[in-house]
Design a protein around this motif. Structure first.
Motif, PDB file in Angstrom:
ATOM      1  N   VAL A   1       0.846  -1.203   0.000  1.00 31.95           N
ATOM      2  CA  VAL A   1       0.000   0.000   0.000  1.00 31.95           C
ATOM      3  C   VAL A   1       0.876   1.247   0.000  1.00 31.95           C
ATOM      4  CG1 VAL A   1      -1.651   1.350   1.332  1.00 31.95           C
ATOM      5  CG2 VAL A   1      -1.975  -1.097   1.080  1.00 31.95           C
ATOM      6  N   VAL A   2       1.903   1.253   0.872  1.00 32.33           N
ATOM      7  CA  VAL A   2       2.784   2.424   0.951  1.00 32.33           C
ATOM      8  C   VAL A   2       3.487   2.663  -0.377  1.00 32.33           C
ATOM      9  CG1 VAL A   2       4.870   3.324   2.028  1.00 32.33           C
ATOM     10  CG2 VAL A   2       3.117   2.251   3.427  1.00 32.33           C
ATOM     11  N   VAL A   3       4.017   1.588  -0.962  1.00 34.63           N
ATOM     12  CA  VAL A   3       4.735   1.741  -2.232  1.00 34.63           C
ATOM     13  C   VAL A   3       3.791   2.235  -3.327  1.00 34.63           C
ATOM     14  CG1 VAL A   3       5.904   0.489  -4.067  1.00 34.63           C
ATOM     15  CG2 VAL A   3       6.549   0.085  -1.712  1.00 34.63           C
ATOM     16  N   ALA A   4       2.601   1.614  -3.417  1.00 30.82           N
ATOM     17  CA  ALA A   4       1.666   2.009  -4.474  1.00 30.82           C
ATOM     18  C   ALA A   4       1.213   3.451  -4.284  1.00 30.82           C
ATOM     19  CB  ALA A   4       0.455   1.080  -4.481  1.00 30.82           C
TER      20      ALA A   4
ATOM     21  N   LEU B   1      -2.603   5.561 -12.696  1.00 32.16           N
ATOM     22  CA  LEU B   1      -3.210   5.814 -11.390  1.00 32.16           C
ATOM     23  C   LEU B   1      -4.230   4.731 -11.064  1.00 32.16           C
ATOM     24  CD1 LEU B   1      -3.745   9.674 -11.417  1.00 32.16           C
ATOM     25  CD2 LEU B   1      -1.896   8.353 -10.421  1.00 32.16           C
ATOM     26  N   GLU B   2      -5.056   4.375 -12.065  1.00 30.43           N
ATOM     27  CA  GLU B   2      -6.065   3.338 -11.827  1.00 30.43           C
ATOM     28  C   GLU B   2      -5.405   2.026 -11.445  1.00 30.43           C
ATOM     29  OE1 GLU B   2      -8.673   3.042 -15.149  1.00 30.43           O
ATOM     30  OE2 GLU B   2      -9.793   4.829 -14.584  1.00 30.43           O
ATOM     31  N   LEU B   3      -4.291   1.723 -12.127  1.00 33.38           N
ATOM     32  CA  LEU B   3      -3.590   0.478 -11.821  1.00 33.38           C
ATOM     33  C   LEU B   3      -3.075   0.493 -10.388  1.00 33.38           C
ATOM     34  CD1 LEU B   3      -2.398  -2.189 -12.732  1.00 33.38           C
ATOM     35  CD2 LEU B   3      -0.388  -0.964 -13.498  1.00 33.38           C
ATOM     36  N   ARG B   4      -2.526   1.652  -9.963  1.00 32.90           N
ATOM     37  CA  ARG B   4      -2.000   1.725  -8.590  1.00 32.90           C
ATOM     38  C   ARG B   4      -3.117   1.600  -7.572  1.00 32.90           C
ATOM     39  NH1 ARG B   4       1.316   6.929  -9.103  1.00 32.90           N
ATOM     40  NH2 ARG B   4       1.379   6.897  -6.839  1.00 32.90           N
ATOM     41  N   VAL B   5      -4.303   2.161  -7.893  1.00 34.82           N
ATOM     42  CA  VAL B   5      -5.445   1.993  -6.990  1.00 34.82           C
ATOM     43  C   VAL B   5      -5.816   0.521  -6.878  1.00 34.82           C
ATOM     44  CG1 VAL B   5      -7.921   2.401  -6.787  1.00 34.82           C
ATOM     45  CG2 VAL B   5      -6.410   4.295  -7.307  1.00 34.82           C
ATOM     46  N   VAL B   6      -5.818  -0.184  -8.029  1.00 33.98           N
ATOM     47  CA  VAL B   6      -6.151  -1.614  -8.014  1.00 33.98           C
ATOM     48  C   VAL B   6      -5.191  -2.376  -7.114  1.00 33.98           C
ATOM     49  CG1 VAL B   6      -6.184  -3.693  -9.432  1.00 33.98           C
ATOM     50  CG2 VAL B   6      -7.269  -1.632 -10.268  1.00 33.98           C
ATOM     51  N   ILE B   7      -3.885  -2.121  -7.309  1.00 31.76           N
ATOM     52  CA  ILE B   7      -2.877  -2.836  -6.523  1.00 31.76           C
ATOM     53  C   ILE B   7      -3.040  -2.554  -5.035  1.00 31.76           C
ATOM     54  CG2 ILE B   7      -0.415  -3.089  -6.114  1.00 31.76           C
ATOM     55  CD1 ILE B   7      -1.055  -4.079  -8.764  1.00 31.76           C
ATOM     56  N   ALA B   8      -3.179  -1.252  -4.698  1.00 30.44           N
ATOM     57  CA  ALA B   8      -3.306  -0.888  -3.286  1.00 30.44           C
ATOM     58  C   ALA B   8      -4.539  -1.545  -2.680  1.00 30.44           C
ATOM     59  CB  ALA B   8      -3.381   0.630  -3.141  1.00 30.44           C
ATOM     60  N   SER B   9      -5.654  -1.592  -3.440  1.00 28.77           N
ATOM     61  CA  SER B   9      -6.867  -2.170  -2.870  1.00 28.77           C
ATOM     62  C   SER B   9      -6.705  -3.677  -2.681  1.00 28.77           C
ATOM     63  CB  SER B   9      -8.084  -1.844  -3.736  1.00 28.77           C
ATOM     64  OG  SER B   9      -8.001  -2.471  -4.980  1.00 28.77           O
ATOM     65  N   ILE B  10      -5.981  -4.327  -3.600  1.00 25.19           N
ATOM     66  CA  ILE B  10      -5.722  -5.758  -3.415  1.00 25.19           C
ATOM     67  C   ILE B  10      -4.927  -5.983  -2.134  1.00 25.19           C
ATOM     68  CG2 ILE B  10      -4.450  -7.743  -4.331  1.00 25.19           C
ATOM     69  CD1 ILE B  10      -5.092  -6.761  -7.121  1.00 25.19           C
ATOM     70  N   ALA B  11      -3.931  -5.106  -1.900  1.00 29.69           N
ATOM     71  CA  ALA B  11      -3.091  -5.259  -0.705  1.00 29.69           C
ATOM     72  C   ALA B  11      -3.915  -5.036   0.562  1.00 29.69           C
ATOM     73  CB  ALA B  11      -1.929  -4.275  -0.766  1.00 29.69           C
ATOM     74  N   VAL B  12      -4.780  -4.006   0.565  1.00 32.10           N
ATOM     75  CA  VAL B  12      -5.635  -3.761   1.730  1.00 32.10           C
ATOM     76  C   VAL B  12      -6.519  -4.984   1.978  1.00 32.10           C
ATOM     77  CG1 VAL B  12      -7.524  -2.382   2.634  1.00 32.10           C
ATOM     78  CG2 VAL B  12      -5.636  -1.270   1.464  1.00 32.10           C
ATOM     79  N   ALA B  13      -7.078  -5.537   0.875  1.00 29.37           N
ATOM     80  CA  ALA B  13      -7.936  -6.713   1.016  1.00 29.37           C
ATOM     81  C   ALA B  13      -7.168  -7.865   1.642  1.00 29.37           C
ATOM     82  CB  ALA B  13      -8.484  -7.122  -0.347  1.00 29.37           C
ATOM     83  N   SER B  14      -5.907  -8.065   1.209  1.00 31.57           N
ATOM     84  CA  SER B  14      -5.139  -9.192   1.747  1.00 31.57           C
ATOM     85  C   SER B  14      -4.900  -9.012   3.240  1.00 31.57           C
ATOM     86  CB  SER B  14      -3.822  -9.350   0.995  1.00 31.57           C
ATOM     87  OG  SER B  14      -2.936  -8.319   1.347  1.00 31.57           O
ATOM     88  N   VAL B  15      -4.685  -7.751   3.675  1.00 37.30           N
ATOM     89  CA  VAL B  15      -4.477  -7.501   5.106  1.00 37.30           C
ATOM     90  C   VAL B  15      -5.757  -7.817   5.890  1.00 37.30           C
ATOM     91  CG1 VAL B  15      -4.053  -5.714   6.819  1.00 37.30           C
ATOM     92  CG2 VAL B  15      -2.669  -5.800   4.755  1.00 37.30           C
ATOM     93  N   ILE B  16      -6.904  -7.314   5.395  1.00 32.55           N
ATOM     94  CA  ILE B  16      -8.176  -7.548   6.097  1.00 32.55           C
ATOM     95  C   ILE B  16      -8.458  -9.039   6.199  1.00 32.55           C
ATOM     96  CG2 ILE B  16     -10.673  -7.226   5.968  1.00 32.55           C
ATOM     97  CD1 ILE B  16     -10.196  -4.552   4.629  1.00 32.55           C
TER      98      ILE B  16
END
Lengths: 307, 297
Positions: A258-261, B94-109
C-alpha cells in the motif's frame, strides 16, 4: 553458506521462477500495456511441460523450449484478439483469460489431471541451469531497456500521443510485448513444474495473478531489477524470516505494498534512485553552489523526446 | 423451474448490491476497489461479533453492517486512493495503482480476520426472517423477499438520487470532468468520500444478506464474489446503475442455468467467456458508461 544454500535450494529456484513470472508482467507494463497474459502462459507452460515429461516425450530442455515457444504463440493469438483493447480493460480481459484457463485445467481431466492436477513429474533441473535461463532473460530484457527500443517503450508508457506523433505503431508494440510476455511466462511455468514436480489449477488463479502484479509494483516497473527485488521480497523473504507468523508476514507485506503504491510510483527501485540522486547532490549544495537546474528524479525520463 | 427463477432473483439482488458500489466507485472516481469483497466479509464479521449475545433485530444488524462497510471504504479513500490520485500521472497508471493498493488492503483484512477466526465459519447471532410462504408453488422466505425488495429499492433510490438530486448532478459532473466540476464550486474531496461511503455501505448490506442467507461464511470466502462482480460491471457498463442491475440478474440467471443443466464445474468459464466477448464486442458494456467513454473520444 553452502549449507544454507542446499537447505533453501528449492526456495531459491522458486524465487527465480517468480522473478521470470514478474518479468512476464513487467515487460508489457513497461510500454504501458497492462496484461496478465503472462500468467496464463505460465499455466500453459506448466501443463505442457508436465505432460511432456510425464509421457517421456522430451527432456527438460526440450520441454522448456516448447513451453516458451508455445507461450509466445498463445501471447500472439491473445494480442491479435485484443488489439483494440487497452488500459484496465486489457488487464481484466487477460485476467478472464487466466481464470478460464484455470477452469479448463480443472475440467480436462485426461490432459490436466482435473482438480488435483498432475503429480510426480520426473525432473532433473539444477539451480545452475535455472540461473542460466534467468541470466539470458535478464540480458535480453536489459538490452531492451537501452537504445532505440528503450526510448520507444519509455515514450509509449509516458505519453502515447507523443508516441503516435513520432510514428510509433502502438498496436505493433503491444503485439511484441504480449509475445515476449508469453515466451517468458511459458518458460517460467515450465521451470515451476521442474522445481516442484506438480502443476494444479491454482497455477492459473486470481491469487497468482495478483502476486505477479504485486511483485512488479513493489519492485518497480522500469527495470528488470524491480522484478527481481519484488520476487525476493514476496517469495524469498517470508520463508527465510521465520520469527514472524504467516499472518504478520501478510499484514506487513500488505502494508508495504500500500505504501509503495501510494507514494512510490516507480516502486522501491524508483525510491532508491531518488534518494541516490539527492545524496549525490547534497555535498554540492553544502558547498554553496546553486542546486542543479534540471530535476532528474529517475534515469531515462523523457528520453524519447530528445532522441 | 419457477422456483429456480425466484432463487436467481434473490441471488441477483445480492449481486446488484455488491457490484453497484464497485461500479459507481469506478465510474465516478476511477477507483476500481478490489477490496470490495473483503469489505463485504469484514462487515458481516463485525456484525457477527457486535451482535454476539444480543438479540438485535435484523434492521439493526443491517445498519451495523452498512456503517462498518461505509467507514472502511471512506478510510481507504481518504488515506490511500486520494493520495494516489493526487500524486499525478497517467490516468491508466493511477487506476492500476489503486487496483494494486486495494488488493493489498484486502489481503491484510482477510489475513487478520482469518487469524482471529482461525479460519472457522462465523455466524449471525440468530436466524432472521425465516417464516416461509408458498405462492404459485414457489417457496419463499421473508428473508428472500427482503433481499429482493432491498435490491430493488436501493438501486432505484440510488438511480433517482444520481439523476434528480443536486448531489447526484455533482457526482455525474465529477465523473465527466473533475477539474471543471471543481470550478463549479463542487467540493470534489467530500463528494469522493460520500461516493465511497455509499459504495462501502452497499457492500456492507450485501455482506449481511449473504451471511444471513447462507447461514455463515468464512474469511477466505470473499474473492470469488469479486470476480463475479467484475463480470457484472463489465456486462452492464462501468458506472451504469441500470446496467449493474441487468448485468447482475443476467449473470445470476446464467449461473443458475449452468449449474442446473451442466455438471456445474463449467459455470465459471462461461461467465469469464462472457466478459471477454463483451469487452471485445462492446467495451463500454451493454449500457453507456461515464468517465471512460468520455476519455476515449
Amino acid at each position: 553458506m553452502t549449507g544454507w544454500f542446499s537447505g533453501h535450494e528449492i526456495l531459491i529456484q522458486n524465487t527465480m521462477v517468480y522473478f521470470l513470472l514478474a518479468l512476464s508482467i513487467q515487460v508489457p507494463m513497461r510500454m504501458g500495456v497492462f496484461s496478465l497474459g503472462g500468467v496464463g502462459c505460465y499455466a500453459i507452460g506448466g501443463y505442457v511441460t508436465a505432460d511432456l515429461l510425464l509421457h517421456g516425450v522430451t527432456g527438460g530442455v526440450g520441454a522448456l523450449l516448447i513451453s516458451a515457444v508455445g507461450g509466445g504463440v498463445v501471447g500472439c493469438v491473445v494480442a491479435v484478439l485484443v488489439r483494440r483493447v487497452s488500459g484496465l480493460y486489457l488487464g481484466m480481459i487477460t485476467l478472464s483469460f487466466v481464470l478460464i484457463l484455470g477452469v479448463l485445467a480443472g475440467n480436462l481431466g485426461s490432459i490436466t489431471g482435473g482438480q488435483s492436477g498432475l503429480y510426480g513429474v520426473p525432473y532433473s533441473a539444477t539451480s545452475l541451469s535455472f540461473l542460466v535461463v534467468c541470466l539470458i532473460a535478464i540480458a535480453i530484457v536489459a538490452a531492451s531497456e537501452r537504445g532505440r527500443i528503450g526510448r520507444t517503450t519509455e515514450t509509449l508508457r509516458t505519453d502515447h500521443l507523443l508516441a503516435a506523433s513520432m510514428g510509433i505503431d502502438a498496436g505493433r508494440w503491444q503485439l511484441y510485448a504480449l509475445v515476449a510476455s508469453g515466451v517468458i511466462g511459458g518458460a517460467a511455468g515450465a521451470m515451476n513444474v521442474m522445481t516442484l514436480g506438480f502443476v494444479a489449477p491454482n497455477d492459473a488463479g486470481f491469487a497468482l495473478a495478483t502476486t505477479a502484479l504485486t511483485m512488479v509494483v513493489l519492485g518497480g516497473r522500469r527495470s528488470w531489477l524491480g522484478a527481481l527485488i519484488g520476487a525476493v521480497i514476496i517469495q524469498l523473504l517470508p520463508s527465510v524470516i521465520t520469527f514472524l507468523s504467516p499472518t504478520q508476514v501478510v499484514v506487513i507485506s500488505g502494508v508495504l505494498v500500500v505504501v509503495v503504491a501510494t507514494v512510490m510510483p516507480d516502486g522501491l527501485i524508483g525510491a532508491v534512485a531518488i534518494v541516490w540522486t539527492l545524496l549525490r547532490r547534497a555535498p554540492k549544495r553544502l558547498a554553496g553552489k546553486p542546486p542543479a537546474p534540471t530535476p532528474v528524479p529517475a534515469p531515462a525520463q523523457g528520453a524519447g523526446l530528445r532522441s | 423451474m419457477a422456483q429456480q427463477l425466484f432463487n436467481t432473483l434473490v441471488l441477483g439482488s445480492i449481486y446488484v448490491l455488491f457490484s453497484l458500489g464497485m461500479s459507481i466507485g469506478w465510474g465516478v472516481l476511477g477507483n476500481l476497489n478490489l477490496a470490495q469483497g473483503a469489505i463485504v466479509m469484514f462487515s458481516s464479521y463485525i456484525a457477527s461479533i457486535v451482535g454476539k449475545n444480543h438479540n438485535f433485530p435484523f434492521v439493526v444488524v443491517l445498519v451495523i453492517g452498512s456503517l462498518v462497510g461505509g467507514v472502511v471504504s471512506v478510510l481507504m479513500e481518504s488515506v490511500v486512493f486520494r493520495a494516489i490520485r493526487r500524486s499525478g500521472g497517467d490516468e491508466e497508471e493511477l487506476e492500476l495503482r489503486v487496483v494494486i493498493a486495494s488488493i493489498a488492503v484486502a489481503s491484510v483484512i482477510v489475513a487478520l480476520v482469518s487469524d482471529y477466526t482461525a479460519n472457522n465459519t462465523f455466524f449471525l447471532q440468530s436466524n432472521y426472517l425465516t417464516s416461509s410462504y408458498h405462492v404459485l408453488g414457489i417457496r419463499m422466505t421473508t428473508l428472500q423477499l427482503t433481499i429482493v425488495g432491498a435490491g430493488l429499492i436501493l438501486s432505484g433510490a440510488l438511480d433517482l438520487w444520481m439523476r434528480r438530486s443536486k448531489a447526484g448532478l455533482a457526482v455525474r459532473a465529477v465523473a465527466i470532468d473533475p477539474e471543471t466540476a471543481s470550478l463549479m464550486a463542487i467540493n470534489e474531496r467530500r463528494l469522493a468520500q460520500m461516493t465511497m461511503f455509499l459504495a462501502g455501505a452497499l457492500a456492507g448490506v450485501a455482506g449481511i444478506f449473504l451471511i444471513a442467507y447462507y447461514g455463515g461464511t468464512t474469511a477466505q470466502n470473499s474473492s470469488a464474489l469479486l470476480v463475479d462482480a467484475f463480470a457484472i460491471i463489465i456486462i452492464g457498463g462501468v458506472g451504469s446503475i441500470g446496467g449493474a442491475v441487468v448485468g447482475a440478474v443476467l449473470f445470476a440467471l446464467l449461473e443458475t442455468l449452468l449449474t442446473a443443466y451442466t455438471s456445474g464445474t463449467w459455470a465459471p468459464a462461461v461467465s469469464f467467456a462472457f466478459i471477454i466477448v463483451v469487452i471485445l464486442v462492446r467495451p463500454q458494456g451493454l449500457f453507456a458508461s461515464s468517465r471512460r467513454k468520455v476519455d476515449r473520444v
